[in-house]
Design an enzyme around this catalytic site. Structure first.
Site, PDB file in Angstrom:
ATOM      1  N   TYR A 113      -6.014  30.795   2.295  1.00 26.20           N
ATOM      2  CA  TYR A 113      -7.398  30.699   1.815  1.00 26.20           C
ATOM      3  C   TYR A 113      -7.584  31.751   0.739  1.00 26.20           C
ATOM      4  CZ  TYR A 113     -12.457  31.416   1.635  1.00 26.20           C
ATOM      5  OH  TYR A 113     -13.751  31.549   1.197  1.00 26.20           O
ATOM      6  N   GLU A 202     -13.623  28.652  -4.612  1.00 25.04           N
ATOM      7  CA  GLU A 202     -12.929  28.745  -3.333  1.00 25.04           C
ATOM      8  C   GLU A 202     -11.786  27.741  -3.284  1.00 25.04           C
ATOM      9  OE1 GLU A 202     -14.865  29.065   0.948  1.00 25.04           O
ATOM     10  OE2 GLU A 202     -14.427  26.977   0.480  1.00 25.04           O
TER      11      GLU A 202
END
Ligand code: GDP
Ligand code: MN
Length: 394
Positions: A113, A202
């Site tokens: 991530y 993101e």
């Protein structure tokens, strides 16, 4: 020379995954090749063109598509057509699927991530990186907060490779070749973030393939609408259809508008005044339905536009005009309100508080000529009490 400065609130604009990936690609971030499809037939043709296994991805402005059945693998073009049939029209948390992104399927060895967001408290961009990707960051933050490496970047200095090395070390990426790719990708993400005036970039998951290739498998890209004038291409990506009808109307009329969930519609001039009006409404036990910022203006045209947007919201039971005359004079605003109320009929009671330059003249004008549903108050507090009372009585 006097400069009229009208502060405007930043409104986040979310982009679809495929649009975010277009921007990623432009800034050199590795992504998979893909095609947009609006029908099962188009999905099949896209999979044929791409060749080999594909992934069929619902394009909606919300996350968690995988869990909701909006992401499916397809081995053959016929499979892609069948998966597209299943996904199109699906309701994913209130978002109807109308578009699909068909992408060359990737093999996944690891899921990381990586995100870059703007930390308002620190007034700096903030990197978050963890090797526990694929699930929601909130989930990781709850389960294992220590697994997330966080690092602020000084906006005046910009991203430095040592920061990437630190993030990799802190998150536990040990493979040198992988580190090299991640560190380079972080630099490109920083470029994309600042280059597109983003509020959030993101990548979840950021994957490592079995062939040790690092790439962005998903994208969440949110831009600041105050900066869209600098990026006409990004402005063109904004999906007007997906927006709430009042917000769409506001955008068409170029009115700053924010929907809330109470019953008092609020109009003010200047973001600071509007914010304090919300507080005062709350203080007297009321709750705002929405607010509009007239900015520096107060002419009839601007007032009509703002009133149209505010009253198109069925939850509004009473309206509060809170005007502080500075460069904009209160008598001008009063004339604007009167002219607006001649051009349109408003059923709801309207409370007007005028203060500042030419306030007395403004109040006199309204007292003489305004329709019966207009109530003039002198202070912000009395105006708030009055409007909350009137809203409660309806
Ligand atoms: P989200 O659920 O809305 O965050 O959508 P994502 O794009 O992140 O996809 C959800 C999950 O689907 C990912 O975490 C992957 O596990 C899986 N997935 C997506 N694309 C691929 C792919 O190309 N190959 C494989 N094997 N899995 C994929
Ligand atoms: Mn994702």
């Amino acid at each position: 020379m006097i400069w009229a400065v009208s502060a405007r609130l930043a409104r986040p604009v979310d982009l679809y995954e495929y649009q975010g990936k277009q921007l990623f690609a432009r800034f050199g971030i590795p992504v998979s090749e893909g095609r947009l499809a609006g029908s099962p037939e188009e999905a099949r043709a896209a999979a044929e063109e791409l060749g080999g296994p594909a992934v069929v991805k619902a394009q909606v402005l919300t996350g968690g598509r995988g869990k909701a059945g909006g992401i499916k693998l397809a081995d053959t073009p016929a499979d892609a057509e069948a998966r597209a049939e299943e996904i199109l029209g699906l309701d994913i948390r209130g978002h109807r699927v109308r578009k699909l992104w068909i992408e060359k399927a990737s093999e996944i060895a690891k899921e990381y991530y990586l995100s870059l967001t703007f930390d308002r408290g620190e007034k700096k961009p903030l990197f978050m990186f963890t090797t526990q990707g694929g699930v929601d960051i909130e989930e990781i933050a709850e389960r294992d907060p220590d697994a997330i490496a966080r690092l602020h970047v000084d906006p005046l200095v910009g991203y430095q490779p040592y920061q990437g090395r630190w993030l990799c070390f802190r998150a536990g990426v040990a493979e040198p070749d992988e580190q090299k790719q991640v560190i380079a990708l972080m630099a490109r993400l920083y470029d994309a973030f600042t280059g597109a005036d983003a509020m959030l970039c993101e990548i979840n998951p950021l994957i490592v393939t079995p062939a040790a290739e690092v790439k962005a498998l998903d994208s969440k890209f949110t831009v600041d609408d105050n900066a869209l004038f600098r990026h006409p291409d990004v402005a063109g990506m904004r999906d007007v259809e997906a927006a709430d009808p009042q917000e769409r109307l506001a955008r068409e009329k170029d009115v700053t508008y924010v929907k809330l969930d109470g019953d008092v519609g609020i109009l003010g001039n200047g973001a600071g005044l509007v914010m304090s009006t919300l507080d005062v409404i709350d203080q007297v036990g009321g709750s705002p339905a929405n607010f509009c910022d007239l900015g520096g203006g107060g002419d009839a045209e601007g007032v009509v536009d703002a009133l149209e947007v505010i009253t198109s919201d069925a939850a509004v039971k009473a309206i509060l005009f809170n005007i502080f005359g500075g460069i904009t004079r209160c008598d001008e605003v009063a004339r604007g309100i009167l002219e607006a109320l001649e051009r349109m009929t408003i059923e709801e009671p309207i409370v007007v508080r005028l203060d500042g330059t030419n306030a007395e003249e403004g109040r006199r004008l309204l007292g003489e000529a305004a329709p019966a549903n207009v109530h003039v108050e002198e202070t912000m507090l009395s105006a708030a009490e009055r409007v909350v009372d009137l809203a409660g009585a309806r």
